[in-house]
Design an enzyme around this catalytic site. Structure first.
Site, PDB file in Angstrom:
ATOM      1  N   ARG A 118       3.385 -18.455 -14.450  1.00 19.19           N
ATOM      2  CA  ARG A 118       3.832 -17.166 -15.024  1.00 19.19           C
ATOM      3  C   ARG A 118       2.701 -16.145 -15.201  1.00 19.19           C
ATOM      4  NH1 ARG A 118       7.000 -20.692 -18.331  1.00 19.19           N
ATOM      5  NH2 ARG A 118       9.029 -20.928 -17.342  1.00 19.19           N
ATOM      6  N   LYS A 140      -0.445  -3.403  -7.342  1.00 16.90           N
ATOM      7  CA  LYS A 140       0.758  -3.731  -6.573  1.00 16.90           C
ATOM      8  C   LYS A 140       0.439  -4.957  -5.735  1.00 16.90           C
ATOM      9  CE  LYS A 140       3.291   0.548  -5.932  1.00 16.90           C
ATOM     10  NZ  LYS A 140       3.765   1.541  -4.947  1.00 16.90           N
ATOM     11  N   GLU A 182      -5.369   6.176   4.913  1.00 22.72           N
ATOM     12  CA  GLU A 182      -5.110   6.154   3.463  1.00 22.72           C
ATOM     13  C   GLU A 182      -6.087   7.079   2.723  1.00 22.72           C
ATOM     14  OE1 GLU A 182      -2.404   4.793   2.284  1.00 22.72           O
ATOM     15  OE2 GLU A 182      -2.033   2.793   3.115  1.00 22.72           O
ATOM     16  N   LYS A 224      -6.861   7.633  -6.888  1.00 25.18           N
ATOM     17  CA  LYS A 224      -5.798   6.639  -7.092  1.00 25.18           C
ATOM     18  C   LYS A 224      -5.768   6.170  -8.537  1.00 25.18           C
ATOM     19  CE  LYS A 224      -3.381   2.602  -5.616  1.00 25.18           C
ATOM     20  NZ  LYS A 224      -3.030   1.649  -4.586  1.00 25.18           N
ATOM     21  N   GLU A 234       5.220   2.954 -11.401  1.00 26.74           N
ATOM     22  CA  GLU A 234       5.939   3.861 -10.494  1.00 26.74           C
ATOM     23  C   GLU A 234       7.289   4.317 -11.041  1.00 26.74           C
ATOM     24  OE1 GLU A 234       5.199   3.039  -6.290  1.00 26.74           O
ATOM     25  OE2 GLU A 234       7.181   3.860  -5.847  1.00 26.74           O
ATOM     26  N   ARG A 238       3.560   7.975  -9.481  1.00 22.29           N
ATOM     27  CA  ARG A 238       2.914   7.013  -8.567  1.00 22.29           C
ATOM     28  C   ARG A 238       3.597   6.979  -7.203  1.00 22.29           C
ATOM     29  NH1 ARG A 238       0.339   0.998  -9.611  1.00 22.29           N
ATOM     30  NH2 ARG A 238      -0.249   0.690  -7.440  1.00 22.29           N
ATOM     31  N   ASN A 242       3.018   7.009  -1.982  1.00 20.16           N
ATOM     32  CA  ASN A 242       3.762   6.511  -0.828  1.00 20.16           C
ATOM     33  C   ASN A 242       3.960   7.567   0.250  1.00 20.16           C
ATOM     34  OD1 ASN A 242       4.253   3.829  -1.559  1.00 20.16           O
ATOM     35  ND2 ASN A 242       5.799   4.504  -3.019  1.00 20.16           N
ATOM     36  N   HIS A 245       4.811   6.567   3.776  1.00 21.38           N
ATOM     37  CA  HIS A 245       5.117   5.132   3.788  1.00 21.38           C
ATOM     38  C   HIS A 245       6.563   4.823   4.162  1.00 21.38           C
ATOM     39  CE1 HIS A 245       1.154   4.784   2.105  1.00 21.38           C
ATOM     40  NE2 HIS A 245       1.251   3.483   1.975  1.00 21.38           N
ATOM     41  N   HIS A 249       6.613   2.256   6.878  1.00 25.82           N
ATOM     42  CA  HIS A 249       7.167   0.908   6.722  1.00 25.82           C
ATOM     43  C   HIS A 249       8.274   0.655   7.754  1.00 25.82           C
ATOM     44  CE1 HIS A 249       5.751   0.361   2.251  1.00 25.82           C
ATOM     45  NE2 HIS A 249       4.783   0.219   3.127  1.00 25.82           N
ATOM     46  N   HIS A 262      -1.049  -1.229   9.429  1.00 27.52           N
ATOM     47  CA  HIS A 262      -0.433  -0.496   8.316  1.00 27.52           C
ATOM     48  C   HIS A 262      -0.949   0.954   8.267  1.00 27.52           C
ATOM     49  CE1 HIS A 262       1.255   0.253   4.351  1.00 27.52           C
ATOM     50  NE2 HIS A 262       0.069   0.650   3.937  1.00 27.52           N
TER      51      HIS A 262
HETATM   52  P1  NAD Z   1      -5.739  -6.715   6.810  1.00 24.56           P
HETATM   53  O1  NAD Z   1      -5.843  -7.338   5.502  1.00 24.56           O
HETATM   54  O2  NAD Z   1      -4.823  -7.319   7.813  1.00 24.56           O
HETATM   55  O3  NAD Z   1      -7.204  -6.621   7.441  1.00 24.56           O
HETATM   56  C1  NAD Z   1      -7.351  -6.056   8.708  1.00 24.56           C
HETATM   57  C2  NAD Z   1      -8.127  -6.982   9.662  1.00 24.56           C
HETATM   58  O4  NAD Z   1      -9.508  -6.910   9.376  1.00 24.56           O
HETATM   59  C3  NAD Z   1      -7.752  -8.445   9.547  1.00 24.56           C
HETATM   60  O5  NAD Z   1      -7.779  -9.029  10.838  1.00 24.56           O
HETATM   61  C4  NAD Z   1      -8.868  -9.008   8.685  1.00 24.56           C
HETATM   62  O6  NAD Z   1      -9.059 -10.391   8.848  1.00 24.56           O
HETATM   63  C5  NAD Z   1     -10.029  -8.236   9.189  1.00 24.56           C
HETATM   64  N1  NAD Z   1     -11.148  -8.065   8.259  1.00 24.56           N
HETATM   65  C6  NAD Z   1     -11.115  -7.932   6.929  1.00 24.56           C
HETATM   66  N2  NAD Z   1     -12.325  -7.634   6.462  1.00 24.56           N
HETATM   67  C7  NAD Z   1     -13.148  -7.618   7.525  1.00 24.56           C
HETATM   68  C8  NAD Z   1     -14.527  -7.350   7.682  1.00 24.56           C
HETATM   69  N3  NAD Z   1     -15.278  -6.987   6.649  1.00 24.56           N
HETATM   70  N4  NAD Z   1     -15.063  -7.423   8.904  1.00 24.56           N
HETATM   71  C9  NAD Z   1     -14.289  -7.744   9.986  1.00 24.56           C
HETATM   72  N5  NAD Z   1     -12.970  -7.969   9.907  1.00 24.56           N
HETATM   73  C10 NAD Z   1     -12.424  -7.912   8.675  1.00 24.56           C
HETATM   74  O7  NAD Z   1      -5.313  -5.167   6.710  1.00 24.56           O
HETATM   75  P2  NAD Z   1      -5.697  -4.001   5.692  1.00 24.56           P
HETATM   76  O8  NAD Z   1      -5.618  -2.761   6.495  1.00 24.56           O
HETATM   77  O9  NAD Z   1      -6.921  -4.298   4.943  1.00 24.56           O
HETATM   78  O10 NAD Z   1      -4.496  -4.045   4.639  1.00 24.56           O
HETATM   79  C11 NAD Z   1      -3.184  -3.777   5.037  1.00 24.56           C
HETATM   80  C12 NAD Z   1      -2.244  -4.422   4.044  1.00 24.56           C
HETATM   81  O11 NAD Z   1      -2.455  -3.823   2.769  1.00 24.56           O
HETATM   82  C13 NAD Z   1      -0.802  -4.235   4.377  1.00 24.56           C
HETATM   83  O12 NAD Z   1      -0.113  -5.467   4.205  1.00 24.56           O
HETATM   84  C14 NAD Z   1      -0.314  -3.228   3.360  1.00 24.56           C
HETATM   85  O13 NAD Z   1       1.039  -3.369   3.048  1.00 24.56           O
HETATM   86  C15 NAD Z   1      -1.190  -3.528   2.196  1.00 24.56           C
HETATM   87  N6  NAD Z   1      -1.356  -2.401   1.270  1.00 24.56           N
HETATM   88  C16 NAD Z   1      -1.151  -2.629  -0.044  1.00 24.56           C
HETATM   89  C17 NAD Z   1      -1.344  -1.621  -0.956  1.00 24.56           C
HETATM   90  C18 NAD Z   1      -1.194  -1.889  -2.429  1.00 24.56           C
HETATM   91  O14 NAD Z   1      -1.209  -0.946  -3.208  1.00 24.56           O
HETATM   92  N7  NAD Z   1      -1.093  -3.130  -2.834  1.00 24.56           N
HETATM   93  C19 NAD Z   1      -1.753  -0.348  -0.526  1.00 24.56           C
HETATM   94  C20 NAD Z   1      -1.962  -0.152   0.833  1.00 24.56           C
HETATM   95  C21 NAD Z   1      -1.764  -1.195   1.730  1.00 24.56           C
HETATM   96  N1  GLY Z   2      -0.199   2.179  -2.151  1.00 22.49           N
HETATM   97  C1  GLY Z   2       0.780   2.700  -3.051  1.00 22.49           C
HETATM   98  C2  GLY Z   2       0.517   2.378  -4.476  1.00 22.49           C
HETATM   99  O1  GLY Z   2      -0.432   1.717  -4.829  1.00 22.49           O
HETATM  100  O2  GLY Z   2       1.260   2.807  -5.308  1.00 22.49           O
END
Ligand code: NAD
Ligand code: GLY
Length: 360
Positions: A118, A140, A182, A224, A234, A238, A242, A245, A249, A262
């Site tokens: 939990r 998130k 972003e 942010k 949100e 907030r 998006n 997005h 998405h 993404h």
């Molecule tokens: P990712 O986590 O897939 O990383 C991208 C690639 O880079 C992967 O192949 C990873 O292994 C590689 N990588 C990571 N660090 C590295 C480094 N230092 N050197 C070499 N390679 C490296 O993608 P991302 O763009 O980091 O994140 C996208 C994800 O984040 C999506 O799932 C999206 O939905 C999510 N997201 C979440 C929020 C939130 O608020 N929680 C906001 C934006 C995006």
């Molecule tokens: N990436 C959208 C949020 O954090 O609200």
């Protein structure tokens, strides 16, 4: 090193940004609850950075879990692998999870921490530009469902964020560009001066000038953090984060997770949001051209994929967390730096925009 704070009362936490931060015990130690630590990472990041991170965790009982790499593994099955490891090693409620990787690892590990017994503590150690400017901040967490992106999740704030900018040196160009989408988002939402700065300094960012990158990360996190502090879960503002997005998405789900990054999907989504805003008469053509041009210069796609027709695109857009009582709400632009949440765009206007910009 720069340190910002996300102000959320008793859930407030620091974001450390700078060079050489991995392995600094005095940064991570104060945020670890209990003695048991599980570092969750993936097969790409582990050989690059796991040892450096572990060097700062010598005082704890540390386990690590190396997951397969890719958006297609951001699933409930992978989440279960984290729970399996925690239970096999008898981790208790005072354990801490550490997410070492990009947004996929951060979202999944944060969600595991939100659910395990939990709720346990977790720390974000983001290693992509996208995760340093966005996903590691704000709490998130979640995983994808075959029918919708990020549809299963929870709000769960980390204890701290440690963004070591040295890790960006090993990121490939396509991933760096996806992260820039972003970054540009913050300029478009409510920081027009930052948009101007990005317009003037994009080449430095693409060339990985350390000073320019550090500035862009700090300013993005500051923007942010301010929105998250105002609206953690949100209920209102907030949703502006998006921007792009709902279109993005739909592209990620429609193309299959991982086909478009993404950031690429969100970059195109912001262009489509701009095109729709211009169609509604809210955005001047001059501002629209600046947005499309900056996105193109950042190496991001600027038209919808030809593989998703407009009818299917609309269906996918309807699976969105901003939908209320069946009504699709979008984040659109009334200018650069003036994002609004609106239900005013009609299906016909969205369809016309999609069909004018790539969708059959
Ligand atoms: P990712 O986590 O897939 O990383 C991208 C690639 O880079 C992967 O192949 C990873 O292994 C590689 N990588 C990571 N660090 C590295 C480094 N230092 N050197 C070499 N390679 C490296 O993608 P991302 O763009 O980091 O994140 C996208 C994800 O984040 C999506 O799932 C999206 O939905 C999510 N997201 C979440 C929020 C939130 O608020 N929680 C906001 C934006 C995006
Ligand atoms: N990436 C959208 C949020 O954090 O609200």
């Amino acid at each position: 090193m720069k340190t910002l704070r996300v102000e959320l009362g008793e859930r407030s936490y620091p974001i450390h940004i700078g060079s050489g931060l991995l392995g600094r015990a005095e940064l991570i130690g104060p945020h670890i609850r209990g003695r048991q630590v599980l570092v969750v990472t993936n097969e790409t990041v582990a050989p690059l950075y796991l040892d450096r991170l572990l060097a700062g965790l010598g005082d704890y009982q540390v386990e690590h879990l190396i997951l397969p790499d890719g958006e297609e593994f951001k699933t409930l099955d992978t989440l279960n692998a984290v729970f399996d490891r925690l239970l096999e090693r008898r981790f208790d409620r005072r354990c801490t999870l550490v997410a070492l990787g990009g947004g996929v690892i951060g979202d999944l590990t944060g969600f595991a921490a939100a659910c395990y017994q939990r709720g346990v503590a977790f720390i974000q150690v983001p290693t992509t530009l996208l995760s340093q400017v966005d996903s590691s901040v704000g709490g998130k967490t979640g995983v994808n469902h075959p029918l919708g992106k990020n549809m299963i999740g929870a709000f769960h704030q980390p204890q701290c964020v440690i963004a070591d900018t040295d890790t960006l040196n090993t990121l490939d160009d396509r991933q760096l560009q996806a992260g820039l989408a972003e970054v540009i988002k913050y300029g478009l939402i409510n920081d027009p001066a930052f948009f101007d700065w990005l317009d003037g300094n994009l080449d430095r960012l693409l060339a990985r000038d350390p000073e320019a990158l550090a500035y862009a990360i700090e300013r993005s996190c500051r923007d942010k953090a301010a929105i998250v502090a105002e609206d953690e879960t949100e209920a209102g503002a907030r949703a502006l984060l998006n921007l792009g997005h709902t279109f993005g998405h739909a592209i990620e789900t429609g193309m299959g997770y991982g086909a478009w990054l993404h950031g690429e999907a969100v970059g195109t989504g912001m262009v489509l949001a701009g095109q729709l805003s211009a169609r509604l008469g809210w955005l001047t053509n001059a501002d629209l051209e600046r947005i499309v041009s900056l996105m193109g210069r950042a190496g991001l796609p600027t038209v919808a994929p030809a593989e998703i027709d407009s009818r299917r695109f609309l269906e996918l857009m309807a699976v969105d967390k901003k939908v209320q009582d069946g009504l699709l709400r979008l984040v659109l632009l009334k200018g650069i730096g003036k994002a609004v949440i609106t239900a005013e765009a009609t299906a016909a206007q969205i369809t016309a925009t999609l069909e004018a910009h790539g969708a059959p």
